[in-house]
Every structure is written in structure tokens, then in C-alpha cells.
Write an enzyme that holds these catalytic residues in place. Structure first.
Site, mmCIF file in Angstrom:
data_model
loop_
_atom_site.group_PDB
_atom_site.id
_atom_site.type_symbol
_atom_site.label_atom_id
_atom_site.label_comp_id
_atom_site.label_asym_id
_atom_site.label_seq_id
_atom_site.Cartn_x
_atom_site.Cartn_y
_atom_site.Cartn_z
ATOM 1 N N THR A 37 2.882 -10.171 -1.699
ATOM 2 C CA THR A 37 3.593 -11.263 -2.377
ATOM 3 C C THR A 37 4.658 -11.867 -1.485
ATOM 4 O O THR A 37 4.943 -13.050 -1.539
ATOM 5 C CB THR A 37 4.222 -10.726 -3.677
ATOM 6 O OG1 THR A 37 3.168 -10.298 -4.512
ATOM 7 C CG2 THR A 37 5.057 -11.766 -4.382
ATOM 8 N N TYR A 50 0.423 -17.075 -8.473
ATOM 9 C CA TYR A 50 0.555 -17.349 -7.032
ATOM 10 C C TYR A 50 -0.585 -16.634 -6.316
ATOM 11 O O TYR A 50 -1.318 -15.853 -6.916
ATOM 12 C CB TYR A 50 1.909 -16.850 -6.499
ATOM 13 C CG TYR A 50 2.044 -15.349 -6.539
ATOM 14 C CD1 TYR A 50 2.502 -14.711 -7.689
ATOM 15 C CD2 TYR A 50 1.675 -14.551 -5.465
ATOM 16 C CE1 TYR A 50 2.587 -13.327 -7.752
ATOM 17 C CE2 TYR A 50 1.761 -13.162 -5.514
ATOM 18 C CZ TYR A 50 2.217 -12.565 -6.674
ATOM 19 O OH TYR A 50 2.292 -11.190 -6.741
ATOM 20 N N SER A 83 -1.956 -6.387 -1.337
ATOM 21 C CA SER A 83 -2.105 -4.950 -1.021
ATOM 22 C C SER A 83 -3.048 -4.237 -1.982
ATOM 23 O O SER A 83 -3.404 -3.076 -1.769
ATOM 24 C CB SER A 83 -0.745 -4.259 -0.982
ATOM 25 O OG SER A 83 -0.243 -4.023 -2.272
ATOM 26 N N THR A 116 3.535 -4.911 -2.817
ATOM 27 C CA THR A 116 4.182 -3.782 -3.509
ATOM 28 C C THR A 116 3.169 -2.948 -4.289
ATOM 29 O O THR A 116 3.451 -1.812 -4.634
ATOM 30 C CB THR A 116 5.247 -4.297 -4.495
ATOM 31 O OG1 THR A 116 4.607 -5.135 -5.469
ATOM 32 C CG2 THR A 116 6.342 -5.074 -3.791
ATOM 33 N N ASP A 117 1.974 -3.496 -4.570
ATOM 34 C CA ASP A 117 1.018 -2.755 -5.417
ATOM 35 C C ASP A 117 0.634 -1.401 -4.823
ATOM 36 O O ASP A 117 0.509 -0.433 -5.550
ATOM 37 C CB ASP A 117 -0.272 -3.579 -5.622
ATOM 38 C CG ASP A 117 -0.068 -4.714 -6.598
ATOM 39 O OD1 ASP A 117 -1.022 -5.479 -6.826
ATOM 40 O OD2 ASP A 117 1.064 -4.833 -7.125
ATOM 41 N N LYS A 189 6.348 2.432 -7.947
ATOM 42 C CA LYS A 189 6.481 1.077 -8.502
ATOM 43 C C LYS A 189 6.580 1.252 -10.022
ATOM 44 O O LYS A 189 5.626 1.691 -10.665
ATOM 45 C CB LYS A 189 5.294 0.202 -8.101
ATOM 46 C CG LYS A 189 5.409 -1.233 -8.633
ATOM 47 C CD LYS A 189 4.374 -2.177 -8.030
ATOM 48 C CE LYS A 189 4.570 -3.593 -8.572
ATOM 49 N NZ LYS A 189 3.647 -4.574 -7.938
ATOM 50 N N GLU A 310 -2.133 25.896 -17.523
ATOM 51 C CA GLU A 310 -3.123 25.980 -18.625
ATOM 52 C C GLU A 310 -4.545 26.047 -18.077
ATOM 53 O O GLU A 310 -5.496 26.209 -18.823
ATOM 54 C CB GLU A 310 -2.986 24.765 -19.547
ATOM 55 C CG GLU A 310 -1.670 24.737 -20.306
ATOM 56 C CD GLU A 310 -1.668 23.654 -21.379
ATOM 57 O OE1 GLU A 310 -0.843 22.737 -21.259
ATOM 58 O OE2 GLU A 310 -2.498 23.710 -22.303
HETATM 59 N N1 DGL Z 1 -0.874 -8.847 -4.852
HETATM 60 C C1 DGL Z 1 0.106 -7.794 -5.020
HETATM 61 C C2 DGL Z 1 0.306 -7.080 -3.674
HETATM 62 O O1 DGL Z 1 0.059 -7.703 -2.626
HETATM 63 C C3 DGL Z 1 1.378 -8.351 -5.543
HETATM 64 C C4 DGL Z 1 2.492 -7.396 -5.616
HETATM 65 C C5 DGL Z 1 3.577 -7.679 -4.584
HETATM 66 O O2 DGL Z 1 3.349 -7.748 -3.350
HETATM 67 O O3 DGL Z 1 4.738 -7.751 -5.053
HETATM 68 O O4 DGL Z 1 0.688 -5.915 -3.676
#
Ligand code: DGL
Length: 353
Positions: A37, A50, A83, A116-117, A189, A310
Site C-alpha cells: 500500500t 486503491y 504483499s 502490511t498484509d 497486524k 489436551e
Molecule cells: N495489498 C495489501 C498489502 O500489500 C495492503 C495492505 C498494506 O500494504 O497496508 O499488504
């Protein structure tokens, strides 16, 4: 030449020399861009929709002119993907490039821009296989580069500031976002929308960074980067490891499918303390008997997944993930399988890394 002209010329020469000297004193930082992003773009600056990975590393650097005051920057485009598309090929290319750059005397730190993914997985993978004490700092953003109050530029500035900081050395791979410095092994995250999405529940931040001023609270307590026994120098392919999410009434079929599809490792994102239905447990025990390394992790975000709570791991030949969540357990298992399939050795890795 008159005295006045001579003294002006001398003053100009001294000024240029001082500027040159101070520029030479600035740390050399390489920014490796992978997409996400932070490199995203949208039609307008106030919309949710986006596309990731639209903007190149040179534009990301140009968007933060203040970087010139703190470092000499070079940018490289490793990939330009969301990502969610991150893959073993880019991981290996990124890790090998970082190891090459880290060996150079004229590289003082490395920043990786990333979505961030799946930043958790990439950061932890690098934490296991890069071989350097120099700062390796990942950063990203929750708003695209075109958004009103985009968070990317300040995250890049802070990530570079941390990468320049001698106090960031020998702390393992770090992540910088929203004024926080987080550890590659334990951040998660926590929100699909909040700018303050990265948190380390149960462990806490490594530190904070505020307009380029970093303060540190702790160092990682497990082995990292140059301390690990894992290397990808001569590796072209990583083992296939699946994560199977557990839920009520699960009949174990997805585990059987993973076995048929040739997975070398299976991580179960179990309920509670890594628990599962009897049907799933039976399917997993069968997989373990076939030599597939099976790890019990949990879909619960905090806590400790211990052995034989367990489920009788000793009897069934399972590995417990201890503090690692399913996505990190998968990363460690992929790297561990480069060395061994012995579950006792792999269980030791889960305590050490
Ligand atoms: N498309 C997601 C990624 O590239 C969006 C999340 C981000 O980068 O904040 O991980």
C-alpha cells in the site's frame, strides 16, 4: 585578485568543504522496495479503494525530501506487488540481496518497504536468514501514497532514521510503523484498517521513533539473524508448508488433501491451546506417520501453545508452536525443513527462534 574577493572565494570554498564533509558523514542507507500500500495509488485522495504496488522506489524516496538531511539513500526495486502476493521467490531474492548489501562497508543499514498484509511473515523469515548486525528495517503503510494524510512518507523517514541509528544494531530485524519500533518475531497486524495496526501483544514494542528520534525499551530474547543456524545462500526453493485453520465440526479432509498435494509440513491453526476435532487429530497423526512434520499452533492471538496439554504430542509425533502464531510457525517450519525432518530438533527450534 583583491583581498575582498580572495576572502569571499575562501569562505565559499570552506562552506562547500563543510557541506561535502557533512554529506560524507551521513550514513549510507539502501531502500529495497517490494510494493504494498505504501506504493499504492488511488483515483482520489479520499477513497478506500486503491491498487497496491503502483509507485516505484524512486518516487517513494522523492516523496520524502527530508531523507537527504539524515542519510545518503540508494533505492532498488526488488518487486512491486501487494504483499498478499508475496512468495518464496521474492523472499529468497530479498534475503540474498540484503546479505550481499550488508557485507559492503559503504552500506550502514537497509530499509525494506513492504505491504502490511504479510509483513509478519517476511520480517520473521529475514530474521531467521539474514546474516548481519546492521539494522534491517521493514516499513509499510495503511494508506496509499495518494491518500490525504498518507502515513507512508513519515514511516519511511522514521524507518531510515532507525536504520541510521547505531542503537538499532544487533536487535534483529525490526519493523517501523506509526512511530513504533516492533520486533520481527512478535508483532501482528491487529486491524485491517487502522493506521495503528501493528502491535506486539504480550511482548511490547522494541521502542518508539518520533520524527526520527528513536528510543529503545528492549532487545529480542530469542536468536536472530547472524545468531541463527539457517542459511539460504545456496537455496533456490523453499519446502511446501500449509496452514489449516481449525473450526467446529472439522472433518480432517483438508489435512488429508494437504498430504495428497505433497506438503512437507502442516501447521494447524488450532482452537484454544492448539486443539482440534478428533477427526482432524486422526488425519494429522496419519500425516505425521508418513513423515510430514505437523505443528500445533493456535488461532488465538496470545498465550503459549505447550506440548501434551489436551493432545498427546509425544505419542502422535506433533510439534507445539510455543509462542509462534500459525503464520510464523509456518515460516520457521519452512526454514527448519531445509535442515531436518526430525521433530525433536524442530521442537528445539521453536524454543530457540
Ligand atoms: N495489498 C495489501 C498489502 O500489500 C495492503 C495492505 C498494506 O500494504 O497496508 O499488504
Amino acid at each position: 585578485m583583491s583581498l575582498f574577493k580572495r576572502s569571499r572565494f575562501t569562505a565559499l570554498f570552506v562552506l562547500l568543504f563543510v557541506i561535502q564533509l557533512s554529506a560524507q558523514k551521513l550514513p549510507n542507507i539502501v531502500i529495497l522496495a517490494t510494493g504494498g500500500t505504501i506504493a499504492g495509488a488511488a483515483e482520489t485522495n479520499v477513497q478506500a479503494g486503491y491498487s497496491s504496488g503502483q509507485v516505484g522506489v524512486d518516487i517513494l524516496i522523492k516523496a520524502v525530501p527530508e531523507l537527504k538531511k539524515i542519510a545518503k539513500i540508494k533505492g532498488e526495486q526488488v518487486s512491486n506487488i501487494g504483499s498478499q502476493e508475496m512468495n518464496d521467490k521474492v523472499w529468497l531474492k530479498l534475503a540474498k540481496r540484503i546479505n550481499e548489501l550488508a557485507k559492503k562497508d559503504d552500506v550502514d543499514g537497509i530499509v525494506v518497504t513492504h505491504g502490511t498484509d504479510t509483513m509478519e511473515e517476511t520480517a520473521y523469515f529475514l530474521n531467521l536468514v539474514v546474516k548481519t548486525k546492521k539494522p534491517v528495517v521493514l516499513t509499510g503503510s495503511m494508506r496509499p501514497s495518494t491518500a490525504l494524510s498518507a502515513d507512508g512518507p513519515l514511516n519511511i523517514f522514521n524507518a531510515v532514521a532507525v536504520a541510521c541509528d547505531i542503537n538499532a544494531w544487533d536487535r534483529g530485524v525490526l519493523v517501523v510503523a506509526n512511530d513504533k519500533i516492533l520486533g520481527a518475531r512478535d508483532f501482528i497486524k491487529t486491524s485491517s484498517t487502522d493506521v495503528e495496526t501493528f502491535k506486539s501483544p504480550g511482548f511490547g514494542w522494541i521502542g518508539t521513533v518520533h520524527y526520527g528520534v528513536a528510543r529503545y525499551y528492549r532487545k529480542p530474547f530469542t536468536k536472530y539473524t547472524y545468531q541463527t543456524e539457517f542459511s539460504v545462500d545456496r537455496i533456490k526453493k523453499l519446502p511446501k508448508v500449509a496452514i489449516i485453520y481449525m473450526y467446529s465440526n472439522n472433518n480432517g479432509e483438508l489435512i488429508e488433501d494437504a498430504v495428497e498435494d505433497g506438503y512437507e509440513g502442516i501447521v494447524v491453526a488450532g482452537v484454544g491451546n492448539g486443539n482440534m476435532t478428533k477427526a482432524a487429530e486422526k488425519a494429522l497423526a496419519k500425516a505425521a506417520k508418513k513423515g510430514i512434520v505437523c505443528v500445533r499452533a493456535s488461532r488465538v492471538p496470545t498465550g503459549y501453545i505447550d506440548r501434551n496439554v489436551e493432545i498427546n504430542d509425544d505419542k502422535l509425533g506433533f510439534v507445539a508452536s510455543y509462542q509462534l502464531n500459525p503464520q510464523r510457525a509456518r515460516v520457521l517450519l519452512k526454514v527448519a525443513l531445509l535442515k531436518t525432518k526430525d521433530t525433536k530438533t524442530i521442537q528445539k527450534y521453536f524454543a530457540e527462534y
